[in-house]
Design an enzyme around this catalytic site. Structure first.
Site, PDB file in Angstrom:
ATOM      1  N   GLY A   1      -4.186   0.933  22.082  1.00  0.00           N
ATOM      2  CA  GLY A   1      -3.038   0.551  21.247  1.00  0.00           C
ATOM      3  C   GLY A   1      -3.255   0.765  19.760  1.00  0.00           C
ATOM      4  O   GLY A   1      -2.605   0.127  18.935  1.00  0.00           O
ATOM      5  N   GLN A   2      -4.162   1.694  19.410  1.00  0.00           N
ATOM      6  CA  GLN A   2      -4.433   1.951  17.982  1.00  0.00           C
ATOM      7  C   GLN A   2      -3.335   2.839  17.403  1.00  0.00           C
ATOM      8  O   GLN A   2      -3.071   3.925  17.917  1.00  0.00           O
ATOM      9  CB  GLN A   2      -5.797   2.646  17.828  1.00  0.00           C
ATOM     10  CG  GLN A   2      -6.197   2.843  16.377  1.00  0.00           C
ATOM     11  CD  GLN A   2      -7.558   3.529  16.231  1.00  0.00           C
ATOM     12  OE1 GLN A   2      -8.113   4.044  17.197  1.00  0.00           O
ATOM     13  NE2 GLN A   2      -8.067   3.541  15.017  1.00  0.00           N
TER      14      GLN A   2
ATOM     15  N   HIS B   1      -9.949  -0.719  11.845  1.00  0.00           N
ATOM     16  CA  HIS B   1      -9.550  -1.997  11.258  1.00  0.00           C
ATOM     17  C   HIS B   1      -9.718  -3.089  12.279  1.00  0.00           C
ATOM     18  O   HIS B   1      -9.582  -2.858  13.490  1.00  0.00           O
ATOM     19  CB  HIS B   1      -8.092  -1.946  10.762  1.00  0.00           C
ATOM     20  CG  HIS B   1      -7.127  -1.405  11.769  1.00  0.00           C
ATOM     21  ND1 HIS B   1      -6.998  -0.066  12.020  1.00  0.00           N
ATOM     22  CD2 HIS B   1      -6.266  -2.031  12.602  1.00  0.00           C
ATOM     23  CE1 HIS B   1      -6.081   0.121  12.966  1.00  0.00           C
ATOM     24  NE2 HIS B   1      -5.629  -1.065  13.340  1.00  0.00           N
TER      25      HIS B   1
ATOM     26  N   HIS C   1      -8.271  -6.797  13.305  1.00  0.00           N
ATOM     27  CA  HIS C   1      -7.206  -7.787  13.124  1.00  0.00           C
ATOM     28  C   HIS C   1      -7.844  -9.175  13.188  1.00  0.00           C
ATOM     29  O   HIS C   1      -8.511  -9.499  14.180  1.00  0.00           O
ATOM     30  CB  HIS C   1      -6.178  -7.692  14.260  1.00  0.00           C
ATOM     31  CG  HIS C   1      -5.482  -6.366  14.379  1.00  0.00           C
ATOM     32  ND1 HIS C   1      -4.188  -6.168  13.940  1.00  0.00           N
ATOM     33  CD2 HIS C   1      -5.869  -5.178  14.913  1.00  0.00           C
ATOM     34  CE1 HIS C   1      -3.811  -4.919  14.203  1.00  0.00           C
ATOM     35  NE2 HIS C   1      -4.809  -4.303  14.795  1.00  0.00           N
TER      36      HIS C   1
HETATM   37  P1  5GP Z   1      -3.196  -0.964  15.218  1.00  0.00           P
HETATM   38  O1  5GP Z   1      -1.924  -0.891  16.023  1.00  0.00           O
HETATM   39  O2  5GP Z   1      -3.637   0.422  14.780  1.00  0.00           O
HETATM   40  O3  5GP Z   1      -4.302  -1.745  15.862  1.00  0.00           O
HETATM   41  O4  5GP Z   1      -2.841  -1.802  13.929  1.00  0.00           O
HETATM   42  C1  5GP Z   1      -2.252  -1.256  12.794  1.00  0.00           C
HETATM   43  C2  5GP Z   1      -1.676  -2.404  12.026  1.00  0.00           C
HETATM   44  O5  5GP Z   1      -1.435  -1.973  10.708  1.00  0.00           O
HETATM   45  C3  5GP Z   1      -0.343  -2.922  12.579  1.00  0.00           C
HETATM   46  O6  5GP Z   1      -0.488  -4.303  12.896  1.00  0.00           O
HETATM   47  C4  5GP Z   1       0.653  -2.665  11.448  1.00  0.00           C
HETATM   48  O7  5GP Z   1       1.594  -3.696  11.320  1.00  0.00           O
HETATM   49  C5  5GP Z   1      -0.257  -2.569  10.232  1.00  0.00           C
HETATM   50  N1  5GP Z   1       0.211  -1.691   9.180  1.00  0.00           N
HETATM   51  C6  5GP Z   1       0.622  -0.397   9.312  1.00  0.00           C
HETATM   52  N2  5GP Z   1       0.933   0.116   8.108  1.00  0.00           N
HETATM   53  C7  5GP Z   1       0.691  -0.858   7.191  1.00  0.00           C
HETATM   54  C8  5GP Z   1       0.822  -0.920   5.770  1.00  0.00           C
HETATM   55  O8  5GP Z   1       1.201   0.022   5.083  1.00  0.00           O
HETATM   56  N3  5GP Z   1       0.493  -2.101   5.166  1.00  0.00           N
HETATM   57  C9  5GP Z   1       0.046  -3.192   5.889  1.00  0.00           C
HETATM   58  N4  5GP Z   1      -0.256  -4.294   5.206  1.00  0.00           N
HETATM   59  N5  5GP Z   1      -0.085  -3.162   7.232  1.00  0.00           N
HETATM   60  C10 5GP Z   1       0.239  -2.013   7.871  1.00  0.00           C
END
Ligand code: 5GP
Ligand code: ZN
Length: 113
Positions: free
Chosen positions: A92-93, A99, A101
């Protein structure tokens, strides 16, 4: 890395709501929070995902967990918290810069969906 949104956030080219910063990592609030506290902790240097962690760069992961524990204490997440890192399509990346969470402030389900 060119066109990596989190590299741009790391250098301040794209603004973010910062929770913690030092020379190695940045922690900032997620734009689309999934819990009352939802912070992303990233290395400032580009690493695509946890799949790229090696003996050479793994120290940053320990540092990120130190920052997670410090933030959780500061934010008084006394009832517990969760750290998640999604890897690749099945994980789910959606942003291809590693990063972690940091989620807290509500009870979490297990297993995740
Ligand atoms: P992933 O789905 O890759 O594990 O998490 C990516 C996270 O980055 C998501 O929770 C999304 O809301 C957050 N995100 C994406 N773009 C931005 C941004 O420009 N600023 C911030 N603060 N969060 C972001
Ligand atoms: Zn990047």
């Amino acid at each position: 890395m060119v066109d990596c949104i989190f590299c741009k956030i790391a250098v301040g080219e794209i603004p973010s709501n910062k929770a913690y910063e030092d020379d190695q990592v940045l922690a900032f609030y997620d734009l689309d929070p999934q819990a009352p506290v939802h912070i992303l902790i990233i290395p400032k240097g580009h690493i695509g995902s946890a799949a790229e962690i090696t003996a050479e760069n793994s120290r940053i992961v320990a540092h990120i967990f130190e920052v997670a524990a410090k933030l959780a204490a500061e934010l008084k997440l006394d009832q517990g918290w969760r750290v998640v890192t999604n890897v690749g399509k099945d994980g789910g990346q959606s942003v291809l810069h590693m990063h972690f969470h940091l989620l807290g402030g509500r009870s979490m389900a297990w297993p995740p969906g």
